[in-house]
Scaffold this motif. Structure first.
Motif, PDB file in Angstrom:
ATOM      1  N   PRO A   2       0.906  -1.383  -0.281  1.00 35.98           N
ATOM      2  CA  PRO A   2       0.058   0.063  -0.033  1.00 35.98           C
ATOM      3  C   PRO A   2       0.701   1.186  -0.215  1.00 35.98           C
ATOM      4  O   PRO A   2       1.905   1.527   0.550  1.00 35.98           O
ATOM      5  N   ILE A   3       0.679   2.739  -0.869  1.00 34.88           N
ATOM      6  CA  ILE A   3       0.623   3.840  -0.654  1.00 34.88           C
ATOM      7  C   ILE A   3       0.350   4.443   0.328  1.00 34.88           C
ATOM      8  O   ILE A   3      -1.311   4.833  -0.094  1.00 34.88           O
ATOM      9  N   PHE A   4       0.585   5.558   1.210  1.00 39.79           N
ATOM     10  CA  PHE A   4       0.212   6.683   1.736  1.00 39.79           C
ATOM     11  C   PHE A   4       0.681   8.067   1.378  1.00 39.79           C
ATOM     12  O   PHE A   4       1.502   7.958   0.989  1.00 39.79           O
ATOM     13  N   VAL A   5      -0.246   8.945   1.279  1.00 37.75           N
ATOM     14  CA  VAL A   5      -0.825   9.688   1.477  1.00 37.75           C
ATOM     15  C   VAL A   5      -0.211  11.098   2.742  1.00 37.75           C
ATOM     16  O   VAL A   5      -1.545  10.356   3.432  1.00 37.75           O
ATOM     17  N   TYR A   6       0.592  11.223   2.458  1.00 42.39           N
ATOM     18  CA  TYR A   6       0.393  11.844   3.996  1.00 42.39           C
ATOM     19  C   TYR A   6       1.154  13.620   4.207  1.00 42.39           C
ATOM     20  O   TYR A   6       1.883  13.992   3.198  1.00 42.39           O
ATOM     21  N   GLU A   7       0.187  14.247   5.471  1.00 42.01           N
ATOM     22  CA  GLU A   7       0.743  16.100   5.106  1.00 42.01           C
ATOM     23  C   GLU A   7       1.671  15.563   6.791  1.00 42.01           C
ATOM     24  O   GLU A   7       1.127  15.613   7.784  1.00 42.01           O
ATOM     25  N   ALA A   8       3.496  16.611   6.734  1.00 39.13           N
ATOM     26  CA  ALA A   8       3.846  16.206   8.110  1.00 39.13           C
ATOM     27  C   ALA A   8       4.814  17.517   7.659  1.00 39.13           C
ATOM     28  O   ALA A   8       4.974  17.405   6.767  1.00 39.13           O
ATOM     29  N   LYS A   9       5.327  17.857   9.043  1.00 41.21           N
ATOM     30  CA  LYS A   9       6.420  19.119   9.435  1.00 41.21           C
ATOM     31  C   LYS A   9       7.375  18.445  10.211  1.00 41.21           C
ATOM     32  O   LYS A   9       7.540  17.307  10.212  1.00 41.21           O
ATOM     33  N   ASP A  10       8.161  18.499   9.025  1.00 43.39           N
ATOM     34  CA  ASP A  10       9.798  17.815   9.452  1.00 43.39           C
ATOM     35  C   ASP A  10      10.127  19.567  10.519  1.00 43.39           C
ATOM     36  O   ASP A  10       9.602  20.089  11.366  1.00 43.39           O
ATOM     37  N   ALA A  11      11.943  19.055  10.676  1.00 42.91           N
ATOM     38  CA  ALA A  11      11.707  19.192  11.557  1.00 42.91           C
ATOM     39  C   ALA A  11      12.686  20.848  11.974  1.00 42.91           C
ATOM     40  O   ALA A  11      12.740  21.751  12.883  1.00 42.91           O
ATOM     41  N   ASN A  12      12.728  21.388  10.981  1.00 41.45           N
ATOM     42  CA  ASN A  12      12.582  22.911  10.391  1.00 41.45           C
ATOM     43  C   ASN A  12      11.413  23.754  10.847  1.00 41.45           C
ATOM     44  O   ASN A  12      10.942  25.199  10.241  1.00 41.45           O
ATOM     45  N   GLY A  13       9.838  22.573  10.708  1.00 37.91           N
ATOM     46  CA  GLY A  13       8.301  23.131  11.203  1.00 37.91           C
ATOM     47  C   GLY A  13       7.941  23.254   9.053  1.00 37.91           C
ATOM     48  O   GLY A  13       7.510  24.392   9.591  1.00 37.91           O
ATOM     49  N   ARG A  17       3.664  17.427   1.581  1.00 39.74           N
ATOM     50  CA  ARG A  17       3.432  16.531   1.307  1.00 39.74           C
ATOM     51  C   ARG A  17       3.855  15.215   0.776  1.00 39.74           C
ATOM     52  O   ARG A  17       4.827  15.693  -0.597  1.00 39.74           O
ATOM     53  N   ASP A  18       3.828  14.351   0.700  1.00 40.46           N
ATOM     54  CA  ASP A  18       4.382  13.460   0.294  1.00 40.46           C
ATOM     55  C   ASP A  18       3.979  12.055  -0.014  1.00 40.46           C
ATOM     56  O   ASP A  18       3.184  12.218   0.346  1.00 40.46           O
ATOM     57  N   ARG A  19       3.927  10.609  -0.597  1.00 37.60           N
ATOM     58  CA  ARG A  19       4.442   9.496  -0.079  1.00 37.60           C
ATOM     59  C   ARG A  19       4.724   8.286   0.526  1.00 37.60           C
ATOM     60  O   ARG A  19       6.066   9.168  -0.030  1.00 37.60           O
ATOM     61  N   ARG A  36      12.001  12.497  11.913  1.00 37.01           N
ATOM     62  CA  ARG A  36      12.121  13.492  12.757  1.00 37.01           C
ATOM     63  C   ARG A  36      10.662  13.905  12.621  1.00 37.01           C
ATOM     64  O   ARG A  36      10.921  15.321  11.870  1.00 37.01           O
ATOM     65  N   TYR A  37       9.633  12.987  11.713  1.00 36.30           N
ATOM     66  CA  TYR A  37       8.292  14.089  11.211  1.00 36.30           C
ATOM     67  C   TYR A  37       6.993  14.776  11.994  1.00 36.30           C
ATOM     68  O   TYR A  37       7.070  13.205  12.922  1.00 36.30           O
TER      69      TYR A  37
END
Length: 405
Positions: A2-13, A17-19, A36-37
């Motif tokens: 399965p492939i998951f589409v996500y929204e997340a913030k990295d260490a720098n804030g 948006r990626d998969r 560290r997301y």
């Protein structure tokens, strides 16, 4: 996977948006957290092809020409020095085939994630055949991916051209046959019932052709008879299909295709051409001969050829030649086995197989032209015979009536 589409913030804030590919939602989330997301939203991406169901899978097939064009352009871009991910990105955007576009997006993501191209293609075996994947793998290992892709494009072009010629040659007879059936159905359904009513009111001994025609007309007007015939046809078709799916039935059916009069010879020449071209293309691309033969056997689609290929593999495993089991099979003419033997002796087997394939492609062209020229008058005579039988059956009682008057 399965492939998951996500929204997340990295260490720098920064919002990203990626998969991501993972066995399940929990593992996908854990992977992101390990990097560290901070996960804001994550959902599984549904496979469009699967969501439409298996019954509609035929509408999601990749067009052969689109795949050929992709291979040719991919080869040119790789040869020009473009990065593989960049090539896949460009080709995915410009292809007009929606299904291929979706697949190339997933292949690009896998390659970008560190996967080899062959492994990324192997996840889409409904699009890329074992032949395609094996040749790409050989090209990666040998550092000649551009040459392998160019050979693949050439192979697919010739294979597609051969299938197109066969279909085109059979189109005209099929159209004539459908027209003949439609004319007969029209006559029997709408025209002849009037004459049947007229003949039944006569005190005449009707001739045999007229009696046969009247019986056919009455049967066609009887809904019960038509339904019974349709049910019997469907049941027989189902039973025949089930039998062909069995190993014994499949082998007998494939053998029949190669031995039926006229068309059997055509099928045999097409099979020899595809066998030689496929094996030659694999060998010239650096795929080991045992693996090449395994791929050819699976891709042949014919149990008789697959059995022959299995015997060839056994022969090679025992240190013997390829030509001997080919000749013993009875399918390959002496010319083919002799040329293969010469190719083995000179170490130029791949080139010799290519020459054999070219020769049989020409033979298929000539045979298709002859078959088309022969089938045209046969179909016309057959159609004329059916119409003539109907005319004679209608007019014989009328001549008898005139004679009595």
């Amino acid at each position: 996977m399965p492939i998951f589409v996500y929204e997340a913030k990295d260490a720098n804030g920064n919002l990203k948006r990626d998969r991501i590919e993972a066995p399940n939602l929990k593992v996908a989330t854990q992977k992101l957290q390990d990097n560290r997301y901070i996960v804001i939203n994550i959902t599984e991406k549904k496979d469009v092809a699967k969501s439409k169901g298996g019954a509609l899978s035929i509408f999601n097939k990749v067009d052969e020409q689109a795949l050929t064009v992709f291979s040719r352009q991919f080869s040119t871009m790789i040869n020009a020095g473009l990065a593989m991910v960049r090539c896949l990105d460009i080709l995915g955007e410009q292809t007009e085939d929606r299904r291929l576009q979706q697949v190339l997006i997933q292949v690009r993501q896998d390659v970008e994630g560190g996967s080899t191209l062959s492994n990324a293609l192997a996840k889409h075996q409904t699009v890329f055949s074992p032949l395609y994947i094996s040749m790409v793998k050989a090209g990666e290992m040998g550092g000649v991916l551009d040459e392998v892709l160019d050979r693949l494009a050439g192979f697919m072009e010739k294979d597609y051209s051969l299938k197109k010629k066969v279909k085109a040659a059979l189109t005209y007879p099929v159209v004539i046959l459908i027209m003949a059936i439609c004319i007969v159905v029209f006559l029997v359904t709408y025209i002849l019932p009037t004459f049947v009513t007229l003949f039944e009111g006569m005190s005449l001994t009707l001739p045999l052709p007229t009696q046969i025609l009247m019986s056919i007309t009455k049967a066609c007007q009887n809904v019960g008879v038509i339904i019974t015939i349709i049910i019997l046809f469907l049941v027989l078709s189902f039973l025949l299909n089930r039998y062909v799916q069995m190993p014994t039935g499949r082998r007998q059916y494939d053998s029949l295709k190669l031995n039926v009069p006229i068309f059997g010879l055509l099928n045999k020449k097409v099979a020899i051409s595809r066998f030689c071209r496929t094996l030659g293309t694999l060998l010239s691309s650096g795929v080991p001969i045992m693996q090449s033969l395994e791929i050819v056997g699976k891709a042949s689609g014919n149990e008789v050829i697959a059995d022959t290929v299995a015997k060839v593999r056994d022969s090679i495993r025992e240190g013997e030649s390829i030509a001997a089991p080919l000749g013993a099979s009875g399918m390959f003419p002496p010319m083919v086995t002799q040329m293969v033997a010469v190719g083995e002796e000179t170490g130029n087997l791949d080139a010799m197989l290519g020459k054999i394939a070219d020769f049989y492609d020409t033979e298929v062209d000539y045979m298709l032209s002859s078959l088309t020229s022969m089938l045209e008058p046969i179909m016309i005579v057959g159609m004329g015979g059916i119409v003539g039988f109907i005319v004679v059956s209608v007019f014989l009682p009328l001549y008898q009536l005139v004679g009595q008057m």
